[in-house]
Design a protein around this motif. Structure first.
Motif, short mmCIF file in Angstrom:
data_model
loop_
_atom_site.label_atom_id
_atom_site.label_comp_id
_atom_site.label_asym_id
_atom_site.label_seq_id
_atom_site.Cartn_x
_atom_site.Cartn_y
_atom_site.Cartn_z
N GLU A 41 -2.44 3.53 -13.16
CA GLU A 41 -2.86 3.62 -11.76
C GLU A 41 -2.04 2.70 -10.87
OE1 GLU A 41 -6.78 2.67 -9.09
OE2 GLU A 41 -7.09 3.47 -11.10
N ARG A 42 -1.61 1.56 -11.38
CA ARG A 42 -0.82 0.62 -10.59
C ARG A 42 0.51 1.26 -10.17
NH1 ARG A 42 3.03 -3.42 -11.09
NH2 ARG A 42 2.63 -5.25 -9.84
N VAL A 46 2.78 5.75 -4.20
CA VAL A 46 2.16 6.29 -2.99
C VAL A 46 2.40 5.36 -1.80
CG1 VAL A 46 -0.06 6.83 -1.91
CG2 VAL A 46 0.47 7.69 -4.20
N GLU A 47 2.28 4.06 -2.01
CA GLU A 47 2.50 3.10 -0.92
C GLU A 47 3.96 3.12 -0.45
OE1 GLU A 47 0.45 1.53 0.95
OE2 GLU A 47 -1.33 2.03 -0.20
N THR A 88 0.75 -3.09 -4.01
CA THR A 88 -0.02 -2.27 -4.94
C THR A 88 -1.51 -2.43 -4.73
OG1 THR A 88 1.75 -2.50 -6.58
CG2 THR A 88 -0.40 -1.81 -7.40
N GLU A 89 -1.95 -3.66 -4.51
CA GLU A 89 -3.38 -3.93 -4.40
C GLU A 89 -3.99 -3.53 -3.05
OE1 GLU A 89 -3.55 -8.13 -5.16
OE2 GLU A 89 -2.71 -7.87 -7.18
N HIS A 90 -3.22 -3.76 -1.96
CA HIS A 90 -3.82 -3.61 -0.63
C HIS A 90 -2.99 -2.81 0.36
CE1 HIS A 90 -6.74 -6.55 -2.01
NE2 HIS A 90 -5.74 -7.37 -2.31
N GLY A 91 -1.83 -2.33 -0.04
CA GLY A 91 -0.99 -1.54 0.87
C GLY A 91 -0.13 -2.40 1.77
N LEU A 109 -2.70 11.86 -8.72
CA LEU A 109 -3.42 10.78 -8.06
C LEU A 109 -4.66 11.32 -7.34
CD1 LEU A 109 -3.55 7.77 -7.24
CD2 LEU A 109 -2.28 8.40 -5.20
N THR A 157 1.23 4.43 -9.99
CA THR A 157 0.98 5.55 -9.09
C THR A 157 0.66 5.05 -7.69
OG1 THR A 157 0.17 6.84 -10.96
CG2 THR A 157 -0.36 7.66 -8.77
N ARG A 158 -0.17 4.01 -7.58
CA ARG A 158 -0.47 3.42 -6.27
C ARG A 158 0.79 2.90 -5.60
NH1 ARG A 158 -5.81 -0.34 -6.37
NH2 ARG A 158 -7.34 1.33 -6.54
N LEU A 159 1.63 2.25 -6.39
CA LEU A 159 2.88 1.71 -5.85
C LEU A 159 3.74 2.84 -5.31
CD1 LEU A 159 4.54 -0.84 -5.40
CD2 LEU A 159 5.47 -0.54 -7.71
#
Length: 174
Positions: A86-87, A93-94, A9-12, A155, A89-91
């Motif tokens: 956002e966490r 996407v990754e 989540t934080e850095h891909g 996003l 959503t980022r997850l």
């Protein structure tokens, strides 16, 4: 899994290394190799867990709807909650990006989406027993893709009028 999901989540995916996960989890990298059989196994396990975190709540909400209007209301609520997180959503996407790059991760996500579509199709069968299986399957694909698409569009454009999109779908039901 928690350490791997946090790094993802934080850095891909580039941050999800055996050493990085071991450091975050406070354990020995050798234990991760032993338990997961190396980095590909670790990545697959993290992709599976992340997919469940992203897909599971959406499917659970949809399966709880008694009809199409209630399902759309749940979609509106979920997207409002999910897009604000956002966490999550980022997850999402990754997981999708990893699945596009790595065939093994792609298979993990494909299987999870197949299961989700199957569950949604079964729920549609209970709501609309008169619908043929092909129609239920097609609507399940459409619903799953629409929710995914709205999340990804949000996003990229946080001003996306998600509520208006769901209201338009409600209008189509009339």
């Amino acid at each position: 899994m928690g350490a791997g999901i946090a790094l993802l989540t934080e850095h891909g995916w580039p941050a999800v290394t055996t050493r990085g996960v071991a450091e975050r989890a406070g354990t020995n990298p050798g234990l991760i190799h032993y338990h997961f059989g190396g980095l590909p196994g670790l990545h697959a396990a993290i992709a599976r867990a992340a997919g469940e975190l992203v897909i599971g709540p959406l499917v659970t909400e949809l399966l709880g709807a008694v009809d199409a209007r209630a399902a759309l209301g749940r979609i509106r609520d979920m997207l409002g909650e999910t897009t604000g997180d956002e966490r999550a959503t980022r997850l999402a996407v990754e997981v999708i990006a990893g699945a596009a790059r790595d065939p093994a991760l792609g298979e993990v996500l494909r299987e999870q989406l197949r299961q989700a579509r199957g569950q949604i199709g079964e729920a549609l069968g209970r709501m609309h027993p008169e619908w043929p299986a092909e129609r239920r399957a097609g609507v399940a694909v459409l619903v799953t893709a629409a929710v995914d698409g709205l999340m990804l569009h949000y996003l990229l454009d946080p001003g996306l009028p998600v509520g208006q999109a769901v209201s338009a779908a409600e209008g189509l039901l009339s």
